[in-house]
Design an enzyme around this catalytic site. Structure first.
Site, PDB file in Angstrom:
ATOM      1  N   ASN A  10       0.923  -1.057   0.015  1.00  0.00           N
ATOM      2  CA  ASN A  10      -0.015  -0.010  -0.071  1.00  0.00           C
ATOM      3  C   ASN A  10       0.821   1.270   0.046  1.00  0.00           C
ATOM      4  OD1 ASN A  10      -1.808   2.007   0.603  1.00  0.00           O
ATOM      5  ND2 ASN A  10      -2.935   0.928   2.113  1.00  0.00           N
ATOM      6  N   ASP A  69      -3.228  -3.320   8.676  1.00  0.00           N
ATOM      7  CA  ASP A  69      -3.843  -4.576   8.828  1.00  0.00           C
ATOM      8  C   ASP A  69      -4.894  -4.753   7.681  1.00  0.00           C
ATOM      9  OD1 ASP A  69      -2.670  -5.295  11.164  1.00  0.00           O
ATOM     10  OD2 ASP A  69      -3.976  -4.227  12.413  1.00  0.00           O
ATOM     11  N   GLU A  74      -6.795  -8.074   3.240  1.00  0.00           N
ATOM     12  CA  GLU A  74      -7.221  -8.261   1.703  1.00  0.00           C
ATOM     13  C   GLU A  74      -6.279  -9.269   1.135  1.00  0.00           C
ATOM     14  OE1 GLU A  74      -7.939  -5.560  -1.469  1.00  0.00           O
ATOM     15  OE2 GLU A  74      -7.951  -3.885  -0.201  1.00  0.00           O
ATOM     16  N   ASP A 218      -4.081 -24.132  16.889  1.00  0.00           N
ATOM     17  CA  ASP A 218      -4.585 -25.240  17.344  1.00  0.00           C
ATOM     18  C   ASP A 218      -6.080 -25.356  16.736  1.00  0.00           C
ATOM     19  OD1 ASP A 218      -6.004 -23.079  18.440  1.00  0.00           O
ATOM     20  OD2 ASP A 218      -5.489 -23.848  20.608  1.00  0.00           O
ATOM     21  N   GLU A 277     -12.332  -3.722  10.023  1.00  0.00           N
ATOM     22  CA  GLU A 277     -13.089  -3.171   9.148  1.00  0.00           C
ATOM     23  C   GLU A 277     -14.290  -3.831   9.276  1.00  0.00           C
ATOM     24  OE1 GLU A 277     -12.019  -0.584   7.518  1.00  0.00           O
ATOM     25  OE2 GLU A 277      -9.963  -0.684   7.880  1.00  0.00           O
TER      26      GLU A 277
END
Length: 344
Positions: A10, A69, A74, A218, A277
């Protein structure tokens, strides 16, 4: 055959940190044996997701998600549905960088983060699925969603996690409980609660003690339901988080491990937050995909109990050493027999 790496970055994340360090990062990954190229995301919807899927299908061995994040989420959504999933590297360049924090990847220096990839240590990480979307760190409903959506992106960039704390302090007096029905492996919660978290790691919103016993591989989520909406009680619970994670045994908290959750809000709208988001509204089904993506991490600094596959790797290493030792003894015995035959 030459290994190939595609960096998906980005260009606006973290005050353009990636753009300023891209040449050095390319050199580090080339030095680690990867023929490396880069793709700058665009404002177009699903830009990083589509490029990740394209690169994986084109046979790239490594995809590197460079950004916040949101960029990581994405890229994961581009890779997770595929049958062939290349390894994933992460170079954080956002604000909170929860996932990088959990994997002990340096968050202040993209160059140091690239060196973690070059080091070659990986973890087969669990990945969550919420209806048709995937997530790597957290899904939540209630206060957390309001808090996240209430912080403008330009404020996040300037002040980082401080922006969340300020907005959270503003929202706390207005917390209202929501009627929730959460079905999980061993039971059902059907009642009023101010929020729920569904965590895959120990790093949630910058706090590492919310899930003190987190395991990355796990096949289980940690489901945390905060039953109270009383401001003083919530502040007490936050204090218990900082005091060694003692909130996990408090009766105002439901804290369980589960591989699946069905979330419903019979009376109120409940927005679901996925990796920071907006991810849609309840009802929503959450599934854990055990050890679904192999991700580069600084495993030397991750606690042993957070990675169950560390034990498997140790066992495999012990088996290999045993076999190697047996082969050496066999070869030695054969040499001794040959010498003995010569003496005769």
């Amino acid at each position: 055959m030459q290994k190939r790496c595609r960096i998906i970055y980005n260009p606006t994340s973290g005050r353009e940190m990636m753009k300023n360090n891209l040449v050095d990062i390319l050199n580090i990954l080339e030095g680690a044996g990867y023929e490396t190229s880069a793709y700058a995301t665009t404002p177009e919807k699903d830009s990083a997701k589509n490029e990740a899927a394209r690169a994986a299908k084109a046979g790239f061995n490594l995809i590197v998600a460079a950004g916040g994040d949101g960029t990581i989420n994405e890229v994961v959504n581009g890779l997770a549905p595929l049958k062939h999933r290349p390894r994933l590297g992460i170079i954080p360049a956002g604000t909170t960088n929860d996932y990088a924090r959990a994997l002990k990847i340096p968050r202040e220096s993209p160059i140091d983060a690239a060196k973690v990839i070059a080091k070659g240590q990986t973890v087969k990480m669990d990945i969550g699925q919420a209806n048709d979307k995937y997530f790597v760190n957290i899904a939540a409903g209630g206060l957390l969603t309001e808090l996240t959506y209430g912080v403008p992106s330009e404020i996040k960039s300037l002040f980082g996690y401080l922006a969340y704390l300020v907005k959270g302090a503003e929202l706390l007096p207005r917390i209202k409980p929501v009627k929730m029905r959460l079905e999980y492996d061993d039971g059902v919660f059907d009642g009023m609660a101010s929020m729920f978290f569904l965590a895959l790691t120990n790093s949630v919103g910058g706090f590492e003690q919310i899930v003190p016993d987190a395991s990355f591989d796990d096949g289980k989520f940690t489901l945390i339901i905060v039953k109270t909406s009383n401001l003083l009680e919530i502040l007490q619970l936050i204090q218990m988080v900082f005091n060694g994670g003692k909130h996990v045994n408090d009766p105002r908290i439901l804290y369980v491990k589960t591989s699946k959750v069905v979330a419903k809000a019979p009376k109120d709208r409940m927005m679901i937050n996925i990796d920071g988001e907006y991810g849609g509204d309840a009802p929503m089904i959450f599934k854990n995909h055990k050890q679904h993506l192999e991700i580069f991490a600084n495993t030397d600094e991750i606690p042993d109990d957070a990675i169950t596959s560390k034990d498997e790797a140790a066992e495999e290493n012990a088996r290999e050493q045993f076999v190697e030792g047996v082969d050496k003894l066999r070869n030695l015995s054969e040499e001794q027999l040959e010498l003995s035959d010569k003496d005769k």
